[in-house]
Scaffold this motif. Structure first.
Motif, PDB file in Angstrom:
ATOM      1  N   PHE A 173       0.830  -1.205   0.000  1.00 34.45           N
ATOM      2  CA  PHE A 173       0.000   0.000   0.000  1.00 34.45           C
ATOM      3  C   PHE A 173       0.865   1.256   0.000  1.00 34.45           C
ATOM      4  O   PHE A 173       0.570   2.228  -0.716  1.00 34.45           O
ATOM      5  CB  PHE A 173      -0.924   0.008   1.218  1.00 34.45           C
ATOM      6  N   PHE A 174       1.924   1.257   0.780  1.00 32.81           N
ATOM      7  CA  PHE A 174       2.800   2.428   0.812  1.00 32.81           C
ATOM      8  C   PHE A 174       3.462   2.641  -0.546  1.00 32.81           C
ATOM      9  O   PHE A 174       3.635   3.788  -0.988  1.00 32.81           O
ATOM     10  CB  PHE A 174       3.857   2.250   1.900  1.00 32.81           C
ATOM     11  N   PHE A 175       3.821   1.563  -1.210  1.00 26.78           N
ATOM     12  CA  PHE A 175       4.424   1.658  -2.542  1.00 26.78           C
ATOM     13  C   PHE A 175       3.465   2.324  -3.527  1.00 26.78           C
ATOM     14  O   PHE A 175       3.833   3.278  -4.235  1.00 26.78           O
ATOM     15  CB  PHE A 175       4.809   0.255  -3.016  1.00 26.78           C
ATOM     16  N   TRP A 176       2.224   1.856  -3.572  1.00 21.92           N
ATOM     17  CA  TRP A 176       1.254   2.415  -4.511  1.00 21.92           C
ATOM     18  C   TRP A 176       0.802   3.811  -4.089  1.00 21.92           C
ATOM     19  O   TRP A 176       0.593   4.688  -4.942  1.00 21.92           O
ATOM     20  CB  TRP A 176       0.044   1.489  -4.630  1.00 21.92           C
ATOM     21  N   SER A 177       0.649   4.035  -2.810  1.00 22.72           N
ATOM     22  CA  SER A 177       0.214   5.350  -2.346  1.00 22.72           C
ATOM     23  C   SER A 177       1.242   6.422  -2.690  1.00 22.72           C
ATOM     24  O   SER A 177       0.888   7.545  -3.066  1.00 22.72           O
ATOM     25  CB  SER A 177      -0.027   5.318  -0.836  1.00 22.72           C
TER      26      SER A 177
END
Length: 375
Positions: A173-177
């Motif tokens: 999620f942090f990667f995509w966010s």
């Protein structure tokens, strides 16, 4: 009883050394007893030793998160503030889960610390492996569990499926966010230069809230592809959309960086130079530092982007029977490096925030540097 019959002596007077077992039933009983004793030997239990490096790094992460939260409370309405807060909140929750993991690691034991890079790519020259470059997403959670165990030494990541699953969800999620939020923050950074009179009244918070829906969606897709088995055509179709989206986001960021070069040439009027709003007054400096921030963060995104581009090319090769040469060993290693960068990305983001994002940089140096306080 006849004189030829032998009597068993139970009085204890017989010599135990001369006792022989000739009866088949007694021999079978003896063998059964021996076998049972051998198979019930318990396996050794690994001991637990806290990993001081893991604890130290986790402590630094928590301190940086607390520091950035504190600095955010001193910043007024600013698009950098919303950009950072919506990324730090999941990191804060992840840090809490990491602390929970440290508590439960003692029940599973540890392995020896190895200060070496973990390469999960199979040796295709020595092994007969039916494994393609697009299959990495199927085993992403299992592979990430091995990465976590290797660098933390905690065996709970490979013993309990919940811990690597939750860690993978947070990291993905942090990667995509970060990918989606970067395009949004560039939009406002450009607008602060081109339309400074409008940036003050923009609904910045709503924009960053809405954009978080897409990271949640893509994280859910990656998790479902890695956790459940689906038909191959569905897997390839969905994975193609995911890879194309990642490539498109990096392409948009590259275009925004290129467009920023032209905005640096714009002249400021006196009203902009004397604006009471820092995001208007220092718009060009903020944009320049954002460009540096984005370039630095995209270095960590490079393995996944390379894997996405080359794996898509390999799919086209197989679909259209082309004979393009691709360094497949290199492609396999890129996904392993991508999973490894999951562990590094939060720390790089937190440090880059204090160095390159202007409102945090100014407040950080003013707080810790005596010279900056006087100036």
């Amino acid at each position: 009883m006849g004189s030829g019959e032998e009597l068993l002596d139970f009085s204890g007077n017989g010599d135990p050394n001369t006792l022989s077992i000739d009866e088949p039933e007694l021999m079978l009983l003896n063998e059964t007893t021996t076998t049972t004793t051998t198979t019930t030997t318990p396996s050794p239990i690994l001991g637990y030793t806290p990993n001081p490096f893991r604890i130290a790094v986790l402590s630094i992460k928590c301190l940086l998160i607390i520091l950035i939260f504190t600095l955010s409370c001193t910043i007024r309405r600013d698009y950098f503030k919303f950009f950072v807060v919506f990324l730090v909140v999941p990191l804060f929750i992840e840090a809490g889960f990491d602390v929970f993991t440290e508590i439960h690691a003692a029940t599973f034991g540890t392995k020896a610390q190895k200060f070496e890079y973990l390469n999960l790519s199979p040796d295709f020259e020595l092994e007969n492996v039916n494994f393609t470059v697009t299959d990495w997403q199927k085993d992403a959670i299992k592979d990430y569990a091995q990465v976590l165990q290797h660098y933390t030494t905690y065996t709970l990541y490979t013993s309990d499926a919940i811990f690597p699953l939750v860690s993978y969800i947070f990291s993905d999620f942090f990667f995509w966010s970060l990918l989606f939020s970067t395009t949004t923050v560039f939009f406002y950074a450009h607008k602060a230069v081109v339309r400074p009179e409008q940036i003050i009244y923009e609904p910045i918070g709503k924009s960053f809230i809405k954009i978080q829906i897409l990271p949640i969606l893509f994280t859910a897709i990656n998790t479902l592809l890695a956790y459940f088995s689906v038909p191959e055509w569905i897997y390839l179709a969905v994975l193609t959309i995911v890879r194309l989206t990642a490539l498109a986001l990096v392409g948009v960021a590259a275009t925004q960086i290129f467009a920023s070069l032209f905005l640096f040439c714009r002249t400021k009027d006196e009203l902009t130079k004397t604006s009471p709003y820092e995001q208007v007054r220092n718009s060009k400096l903020r944009l320049f530092l954002l460009v540096l921030f984005t370039i630095g963060m995209n270095v960590l995104n490079a393995p996944y982007i390379i894997w996405s581009a080359l794996s898509l090319t390999q799919d086209i090769n197989e679909l259209l029977s082309f004979e393009w040469y691709l360094p497949l060993h290199f492609v396999h290693e890129m996904f392993t490096l991508h999973l490894t960068f999951y562990l590094i990305r939060p720390y790089v983001f937190l440090i880059f925030t204090l160095i390159f994002l202007n409102p945090y940089r100014r407040r950080f140096f003013r707080f810790f540097c005596a010279c900056c306080k006087r100036n």
